[in-house]
Design a protein around this motif. Structure first.
Motif, PDB file in Angstrom:
ATOM      1  N   GLY A   7       0.819  -1.207   0.000  1.00  0.00           N
ATOM      2  CA  GLY A   7       0.000   0.000   0.000  1.00  0.00           C
ATOM      3  C   GLY A   7       0.854   1.257   0.000  1.00  0.00           C
ATOM      4  N   ILE A   8       1.891   1.277   0.832  1.00  0.00           N
ATOM      5  CA  ILE A   8       2.801   2.427   0.903  1.00  0.00           C
ATOM      6  C   ILE A   8       3.594   2.568  -0.388  1.00  0.00           C
ATOM      7  CG2 ILE A   8       4.919   3.274   2.016  1.00  0.00           C
ATOM      8  CD1 ILE A   8       3.787   2.327   4.673  1.00  0.00           C
ATOM      9  N   LEU A   9       4.113   1.446  -0.904  1.00  0.00           N
ATOM     10  CA  LEU A   9       4.920   1.473  -2.123  1.00  0.00           C
ATOM     11  C   LEU A   9       4.138   2.008  -3.315  1.00  0.00           C
ATOM     12  CD1 LEU A   9       7.581   0.729  -3.564  1.00  0.00           C
ATOM     13  CD2 LEU A   9       6.640  -1.561  -3.937  1.00  0.00           C
ATOM     14  N   MET A  10       2.915   1.523  -3.502  1.00  0.00           N
ATOM     15  CA  MET A  10       2.092   1.964  -4.633  1.00  0.00           C
ATOM     16  C   MET A  10       1.707   3.439  -4.499  1.00  0.00           C
ATOM     17  SD  MET A  10       1.797  -0.447  -6.854  1.00  0.00           S
ATOM     18  CE  MET A  10       0.346  -0.027  -7.827  1.00  0.00           C
ATOM     19  N   ALA A  11       1.445   3.875  -3.269  1.00  0.00           N
ATOM     20  CA  ALA A  11       1.107   5.292  -3.054  1.00  0.00           C
ATOM     21  C   ALA A  11       2.293   6.192  -3.374  1.00  0.00           C
ATOM     22  CB  ALA A  11       0.661   5.505  -1.609  1.00  0.00           C
ATOM     23  N   ILE A  12       3.512   5.721  -3.071  1.00  0.00           N
ATOM     24  CA  ILE A  12       4.720   6.498  -3.374  1.00  0.00           C
ATOM     25  C   ILE A  12       4.959   6.554  -4.886  1.00  0.00           C
ATOM     26  CG2 ILE A  12       7.241   6.514  -3.158  1.00  0.00           C
ATOM     27  CD1 ILE A  12       6.876   5.331  -0.342  1.00  0.00           C
ATOM     28  N   LEU A  13       4.715   5.422  -5.566  1.00  0.00           N
ATOM     29  CA  LEU A  13       4.955   5.354  -7.010  1.00  0.00           C
ATOM     30  C   LEU A  13       3.922   6.152  -7.802  1.00  0.00           C
ATOM     31  CD1 LEU A  13       5.891   1.559  -7.418  1.00  0.00           C
ATOM     32  CD2 LEU A  13       7.429   3.523  -7.550  1.00  0.00           C
ATOM     33  N   ILE A  14       2.628   6.012  -7.471  1.00  0.00           N
ATOM     34  CA  ILE A  14       1.567   6.649  -8.256  1.00  0.00           C
ATOM     35  C   ILE A  14       1.264   8.061  -7.762  1.00  0.00           C
ATOM     36  CG2 ILE A  14      -0.847   6.419  -9.010  1.00  0.00           C
ATOM     37  CD1 ILE A  14      -0.559   3.404  -8.776  1.00  0.00           C
ATOM     38  N   ARG A  15       1.528   8.327  -6.485  1.00  0.00           N
ATOM     39  CA  ARG A  15       1.328   9.632  -5.862  1.00  0.00           C
ATOM     40  C   ARG A  15      -0.100  10.159  -6.062  1.00  0.00           C
ATOM     41  NH1 ARG A  15       6.009  11.391  -4.014  1.00  0.00           N
ATOM     42  NH2 ARG A  15       5.193  13.507  -3.644  1.00  0.00           N
ATOM     43  N   LEU A  73      -5.440   1.448   4.621  1.00  0.00           N
ATOM     44  CA  LEU A  73      -4.928   2.294   5.694  1.00  0.00           C
ATOM     45  C   LEU A  73      -3.562   2.887   5.352  1.00  0.00           C
ATOM     46  CD1 LEU A  73      -5.908   0.129   8.807  1.00  0.00           C
ATOM     47  CD2 LEU A  73      -6.978   2.260   8.062  1.00  0.00           C
ATOM     48  N   SER A  74      -2.639   2.032   4.914  1.00  0.00           N
ATOM     49  CA  SER A  74      -1.295   2.524   4.610  1.00  0.00           C
ATOM     50  C   SER A  74      -1.311   3.495   3.430  1.00  0.00           C
ATOM     51  CB  SER A  74      -0.354   1.348   4.312  1.00  0.00           C
ATOM     52  OG  SER A  74      -0.799   0.595   3.199  1.00  0.00           O
ATOM     53  N   MET A  75      -2.125   3.205   2.435  1.00  0.00           N
ATOM     54  CA  MET A  75      -2.210   4.072   1.268  1.00  0.00           C
ATOM     55  C   MET A  75      -2.854   5.412   1.620  1.00  0.00           C
ATOM     56  SD  MET A  75      -3.683   3.093  -2.472  1.00  0.00           S
ATOM     57  CE  MET A  75      -2.296   2.000  -2.752  1.00  0.00           C
ATOM     58  N   SER A  76      -3.862   5.395   2.487  1.00  0.00           N
ATOM     59  CA  SER A  76      -4.541   6.632   2.886  1.00  0.00           C
ATOM     60  C   SER A  76      -3.618   7.547   3.675  1.00  0.00           C
ATOM     61  CB  SER A  76      -5.791   6.302   3.715  1.00  0.00           C
ATOM     62  OG  SER A  76      -6.740   5.619   2.940  1.00  0.00           O
ATOM     63  N   VAL A  77      -2.774   6.962   4.526  1.00  0.00           N
ATOM     64  CA  VAL A  77      -1.830   7.780   5.301  1.00  0.00           C
ATOM     65  C   VAL A  77      -0.870   8.502   4.365  1.00  0.00           C
ATOM     66  CG1 VAL A  77       0.083   7.703   6.955  1.00  0.00           C
ATOM     67  CG2 VAL A  77      -1.973   6.353   7.377  1.00  0.00           C
ATOM     68  N   MET A  88      12.153   7.535   5.673  1.00  0.00           N
ATOM     69  CA  MET A  88      12.063   6.084   5.636  1.00  0.00           C
ATOM     70  C   MET A  88      11.728   5.528   7.011  1.00  0.00           C
ATOM     71  SD  MET A  88      12.129   3.335   3.859  1.00  0.00           S
ATOM     72  CE  MET A  88      12.850   3.889   2.314  1.00  0.00           C
ATOM     73  N   TRP A  89      12.327   6.105   8.041  1.00  0.00           N
ATOM     74  CA  TRP A  89      12.068   5.647   9.405  1.00  0.00           C
ATOM     75  C   TRP A  89      10.609   5.890   9.784  1.00  0.00           C
ATOM     76  CZ3 TRP A  89      13.415   2.591  13.104  1.00  0.00           C
ATOM     77  CH2 TRP A  89      12.960   2.801  14.408  1.00  0.00           C
ATOM     78  N   GLU A  90      10.046   7.038   9.370  1.00  0.00           N
ATOM     79  CA  GLU A  90       8.652   7.357   9.675  1.00  0.00           C
ATOM     80  C   GLU A  90       7.700   6.411   8.940  1.00  0.00           C
ATOM     81  OE1 GLU A  90       8.771  12.136  10.663  1.00  0.00           O
ATOM     82  OE2 GLU A  90       8.935  11.454   8.571  1.00  0.00           O
ATOM     83  N   MET A  91       8.067   6.028   7.713  1.00  0.00           N
ATOM     84  CA  MET A  91       7.234   5.070   6.971  1.00  0.00           C
ATOM     85  C   MET A  91       7.247   3.700   7.639  1.00  0.00           C
ATOM     86  SD  MET A  91       7.932   5.985   2.971  1.00  0.00           S
ATOM     87  CE  MET A  91       7.705   7.657   2.354  1.00  0.00           C
ATOM     88  N   LEU A  92       8.422   3.293   8.125  1.00  0.00           N
ATOM     89  CA  LEU A  92       8.511   2.029   8.855  1.00  0.00           C
ATOM     90  C   LEU A  92       7.711   2.101  10.146  1.00  0.00           C
ATOM     91  CD1 LEU A  92      12.307   1.173   8.369  1.00  0.00           C
ATOM     92  CD2 LEU A  92      10.349   0.043   7.287  1.00  0.00           C
ATOM     93  N   SER A  93       7.712   3.275  10.771  1.00  0.00           N
ATOM     94  CA  SER A  93       6.925   3.473  11.995  1.00  0.00           C
ATOM     95  C   SER A  93       5.440   3.346  11.697  1.00  0.00           C
ATOM     96  CB  SER A  93       7.215   4.847  12.599  1.00  0.00           C
ATOM     97  OG  SER A  93       8.570   4.959  12.964  1.00  0.00           O
ATOM     98  N   ILE A  94       5.019   3.879  10.538  1.00  0.00           N
ATOM     99  CA  ILE A  94       3.611   3.781  10.129  1.00  0.00           C
ATOM    100  C   ILE A  94       3.212   2.325   9.972  1.00  0.00           C
ATOM    101  CG2 ILE A  94       2.016   4.209   8.208  1.00  0.00           C
ATOM    102  CD1 ILE A  94       3.499   6.894   7.799  1.00  0.00           C
ATOM    103  N   ILE A  95       4.079   1.532   9.327  1.00  0.00           N
ATOM    104  CA  ILE A  95       3.801   0.101   9.165  1.00  0.00           C
ATOM    105  C   ILE A  95       3.677  -0.562  10.530  1.00  0.00           C
ATOM    106  CG2 ILE A  95       4.754  -2.107   8.362  1.00  0.00           C
ATOM    107  CD1 ILE A  95       5.959  -0.634   5.988  1.00  0.00           C
TER     108      ILE A  95
END
Length: 435
Positions: free
Chosen positions: A111-119, A313-317, A330-337
């Motif tokens: 979810g996070i990866l796709m949100a970063i790629l497609i924005r 959830l991860s994509m919405s954040v 990167m650390w904050e994204m890992l914290s989100i996970i």
């Protein structure tokens, strides 16, 4: 020797067409699909009337919920008492939880990866419709409370009680008598469910009509990029991740989806995976999964294996972070996970629960404005369908995987279907050549 006249090809074709028509009209999937289309039409052209249809969808889900507790209880108790080996019960439970955590974490990361790629958040938020999100922003959740989670989750409560009763029954001298009585009760409950499922088209119609009438298809336009990203990501997760897992166990994700198409259409119409919980348990048993594995994995998965909710959830954040121009390291994204690995377990398959968990997650991050939830309220209901569909498919795959790994998978359905095909061909051959 007298030879009877072979029917003309036109007559045979007519019979086949009539037979096909009867099969379609008697198929529950067909009527659920018609109901969903009717709900969309009513919601689009008569929204005021469509909103009133909410009572139909809610009533159907409430009736289905009456079956959830007894079905879970009976399935687990009968499964454990029939298994005999309590070590195996513990092994299945532990294996299920490990599987849930691994796959859920993968879904969060995707979810996070796709949100970063497609924005999807790189849009002008001034043009977005703002809904009232005060009930989430004024009193956000303080954190995840396991005691509150257990006390408010009937499925988990019934699961724990059923496991305890099943273990006690294993050591009881009245075991056989109790199992006979519970088996009879199970048949009655499932027979009742069978008749209730005939009302599925009404439930799907009411749920879909309300959704379209209340929120309207026009609300999708401003956040079309987010909607498209969510559905695309969940599709990739189902066919690549879950499909890859199924392929490893020499099974097809396509065949499984076709097998549970009725349940998927029902979930699509009601936007709640709970509406199909009793039915999917029965389908998995018929497919070949043992009663004990189905009883342990499916109810637990409805609270701990919500792949669709995790992706959402991860994509919405990340979407809200992009919308407000908030940079996340990167650390904050890992914290989100890490946070979502815990908070997502509170979304127990109920419509709208994912949105509540999202509010508590944003409150824990302390960086992204919680007020951003107001932008998501208009389309959250439409994304709820994607979450629910992914959740139910994910739990079905989990049950098959655990069954296969425990040698508790016996595909009787496939064998019976093949036998039916052979017998049908023989009957057709006899009808065409009569001497």
């Amino acid at each position: 020797m007298l030879i009877k006249e072979i029917p003309q090809p036109e007559n045979q074709q007519t019979k086949r067409s009539r037979s096909l028509g009867i099969r379609i009209l008697s198929n529950l999937t067909f009527w659920v699909l018609i109901a969903i289309i009717a709900g969309v039409v009513l919601g689009s052209y008569a929204p005021a009337m469509a909103v009133k249809m909410e009572i139909i969808g809610k009533t159907f889900i409430d009736i289905i919920k009456l079956f959830i507790a007894p079905i879970i209880f009976l399935t687990i108790v009968l499964g454990i008492s029939g298994m005999g080996d309590l070590k195996k019960v513990g092994r299945i439970g532990l294996k299920s939880l490990i599987y849930f955590e691994v796959v859920s974490t993968i879904s969060l990361a995707i979810g996070i990866l796709m949100a970063i790629l497609i924005r999807p958040g790189n849009i002008d938020k001034s043009g977005l419709q703002i809904q009232n999100a005060s009930k989430y922003t004024n009193a956000p959740a303080k954190g995840f409370d396991w005691i509150n989670f257990f006390m408010s989750n009937l499925t988990i409560q019934v699961l724990v009680v059923a496991i305890i009763v099943g273990i006690i029954l294993n050591y009881s001298k009245h075991r056989e008598k109790a199992v006979t009585g519970l088996s009879y009760a199970s048949k009655i409950v499932f027979k009742g469910l069978k008749y209730v499922m005939y009302l599925a088209p009404l439930g799907a119609f009411g749920g879909m009509a309300y959704t379209i009438g209340k929120f309207g298809l026009h609300t999708l336009v401003p956040l079309a990029k987010l909607m498209g990203t969510v559905y695309l990501t969940m599709g990739l997760f189902i066919f690549i991740i879950l499909g890859g897992i199924m392929k490893y166990y020499k099974m097809s994700i396509w065949n499984f989806i076709k097998y549970i198409k009725e349940e998927l259409l029902l979930v699509l119409g009601t936007s709640s995976s709970e509406s199909a919980l009793p039915s999917i348990m029965l389908k998995l048993e018929k497919m070949g999964c043992s009663k004990s594995v189905v009883g342990l994995v499916v109810p637990t998965g409805y609270s701990f294996n919500l792949d669709g909710t995790s992706i959402y959830l991860s994509m919405s954040v990340i979407f809200l972070a992009q919308l407000y121009g908030v940079h996340l390291s990167m650390w904050e994204m890992l914290s989100i996970i890490g946070i979502l690995m815990v908070t997502s377990k509170g979304a127990a398959g109920v419509t709208g629960s994912g949105f509540i968990v999202l509010a508590s997650t944003l409150a824990a991050i302390h960086k992204i404005p919680i007020e951003g939830l107001a932008f998501l309220l208009g389309v959250d209901k439409f994304m709820s369908e994607a979450r629910a569909l992914t959740n139910i498919i994910g739990n079905g795959v989990a049950t098959i995987v655990i069954s296969k790994s425990e040698n508790e998978f016996h595909p009787q359905v496939e064998a019976e279907e093949k036998q039916d095909v052979i017998e049908t061909k023989k009957k057709l051959a006899k009808q065409e050549f009569v001497y």
